[in-house]
Design an enzyme around this catalytic site. Structure first.
Site, PDB file in Angstrom:
ATOM      1  N   ARG A 228       4.387  -2.099   8.463  1.00 22.76           N
ATOM      2  CA  ARG A 228       5.227  -1.429   7.486  1.00 22.76           C
ATOM      3  C   ARG A 228       4.540  -1.653   6.085  1.00 22.76           C
ATOM      4  O   ARG A 228       5.054  -0.940   5.360  1.00 22.76           O
ATOM      5  CB  ARG A 228       6.489  -2.297   7.269  1.00 22.76           C
ATOM      6  CG  ARG A 228       7.591  -1.985   8.438  1.00 22.76           C
ATOM      7  CD  ARG A 228       8.674  -3.448   8.573  1.00 22.76           C
ATOM      8  NE  ARG A 228       9.144  -3.580   7.204  1.00 22.76           N
ATOM      9  CZ  ARG A 228      10.384  -2.856   6.647  1.00 22.76           C
ATOM     10  NH1 ARG A 228      10.938  -2.030   7.774  1.00 22.76           N
ATOM     11  NH2 ARG A 228      10.932  -2.934   5.507  1.00 22.76           N
TER      12      ARG A 228
ATOM     13  N   TYR B  64      15.695  -4.804  12.185  1.00 21.65           N
ATOM     14  CA  TYR B  64      15.448  -4.637  10.565  1.00 21.65           C
ATOM     15  C   TYR B  64      15.404  -3.218  10.268  1.00 21.65           C
ATOM     16  O   TYR B  64      14.634  -2.324  10.747  1.00 21.65           O
ATOM     17  CB  TYR B  64      14.081  -5.352  10.481  1.00 21.65           C
ATOM     18  CG  TYR B  64      13.569  -5.251   8.856  1.00 21.65           C
ATOM     19  CD1 TYR B  64      14.194  -6.576   8.265  1.00 21.65           C
ATOM     20  CD2 TYR B  64      13.446  -4.350   8.295  1.00 21.65           C
ATOM     21  CE1 TYR B  64      13.734  -6.428   6.955  1.00 21.65           C
ATOM     22  CE2 TYR B  64      13.227  -4.425   6.650  1.00 21.65           C
ATOM     23  CZ  TYR B  64      13.460  -5.379   6.224  1.00 21.65           C
ATOM     24  OH  TYR B  64      13.347  -5.198   4.630  1.00 21.65           O
TER      25      TYR B  64
END
Length: 367
Positions: A171, A346
């Site tokens: 990410r 998430y």
């Protein structure tokens, strides 16, 4: 149809609004005293600063449909997330970019030189990174990993980075130019009046009723034609197979005059510093002016039964428990599990909204 929502966060707000516009009757049960879930915002009484009560939330997306959707319910101001990190006694720019590399190593490298330099530091023997640590060592090498990721990750997740999946680090970009915009998405911003105002506008429909300080119980499913559940999936089943692992956050609020740290978010990479970061919330609203400031030290720890769960912990190995709950949830005909807690993933805000819109399209409601 008569539909119940467990939770008044983004997932249920968006689903509820879309179904309300289709003529369904929506009843929302929210255990807390406010709407908007963990993106709830409120004015600090001492400073007047708009505070993100459960930690910083910056809206960013490449999805034009989602961007247009949130702009229907709130006026968004331009905002660029520029994160700093204090580590080993110095301050650097995140995500790792050309300035970070040159500062950290005392160099004056060009983009191409920096690429070659970092490749020389990387562990090229790792061809298929599986863990967080392998991902870091393969792409930035040990020095940058130790400074910016290892200690921070241990504090954030309470686990050795060897036990976390590589996807967590994927990410975070590494750039070989001087771009210090934390996100690379086309659309980025902050709602002018805060997220709670935006969610209130989403929920402002005659077919929607919201009950605050009211938890939804599984026994109520029989009272409705369908239920959308955004609470913890293990909590819904009364922890039949055991509790799923979450991290929670503690915030220590402090005040100061003027400007405390000069930026919205300062990470602390050293493991010896107990908090992961400090957020100074006046910097999230650059269009406002405040003489005083409020900031929060953020501490991450294991989530206990009475805590608010923030981050689901998906390990590199040993995720059998969530598989059991998801298998059970798949058998439900009248209940759809949504959001970060309901699906144990998430998820960024834009993904939550996109999935909520898709759920409305894909869920077959049975009368």
């Amino acid at each position: 149809m008569n539909i119940a929502m467990a939770g008044a966060g983004l997932s249920c707000a968006v689903i509820g609004r879309e179904l309300a516009e289709k003529g369904h009757t929506i009843t929302i049960f929210e255990a807390r005293s406010h709407i908007a879930g963990n993106c709830h915002t409120e004015r600090d009484e001492q400073t007047g600063v708009m505070v993100h009560a459960y930690g910083p939330h910056i809206f960013h997306t490449d999805n034009e449909e989602v961007w247009n959707y949130v702009n229907r319910y709130a006026k968004f101001q331009p905002y660029t997330n520029r994160v700093k990190s204090t580590t080993q006694g110095r301050v650097y720019s995140l995500p790792i970019n050309l300035l970070t590399i040159n500062q950290f190593f005392g160099e004056t490298l060009s983009p191409n030189e920096a690429k070659s330099f970092i490749e020389s530091k990387a562990d090229m023997s790792i061809t298929d990174p599986q863990s967080f640590e392998e991902q870091a060592l393969r792409f930035v090498g040990n020095d940058l990993y130790e400074a910016f990721f290892k200690g921070y990750t241990k504090k954030q997740w309470g686990l050795d980075p060897k036990k976390l999946p590589a996807s967590i680090l994927k990410r975070l970009p590494v750039r070989f130019n001087y771009d210090d915009n934390y996100f690379s998405h086309r659309f980025q911003g902050m709602p002018l009046e805060g997220y709670t105002s935006m969610v209130a506008n989403i929920l402002d429909h005659p077919n929607i009723t919201v009950h605050l300080n009211s938890s939804f119980d599984r026994s109520q499913v029989a009272d409705y034609d369908h239920v959308f559940y955004s609470g913890t999936i293990d909590g819904y089943y009364d922890y039949e197979f055991g509790r799923l692992p979450y991290r929670t956050l503690d915030f220590v609020k402090k005040y100061a005059e003027g400007d405390f740290q000069g930026c919205a978010v300062m990470n602390y990479g050293d493991e010896a510093v107990p908090y992961t970061r400090i957020s100074e919330h006046k910097h999230f609203a650059t269009w406002e002016e405040h003489d005083k400031t409020v900031y929060f030290e953020e501490y991450s720890r294991e989530c206990e039964p009475t805590d608010i769960p923030y981050y689901p912990i998906n390990l590199l190995e040993g995720n059998d428990l969530i598989a059991k709950y998801k298998d059970k949830a798949a058998q439900e005909e009248k209940v759809t599990f949504v959001g970060r807690l309901g699906t144990f993933r998430y998820l960024d805000m834009d993904v939550i909204i996109k999935e909520a819109l898709d759920v409305v399209t894909n869920t077959k409601l049975r009368s």
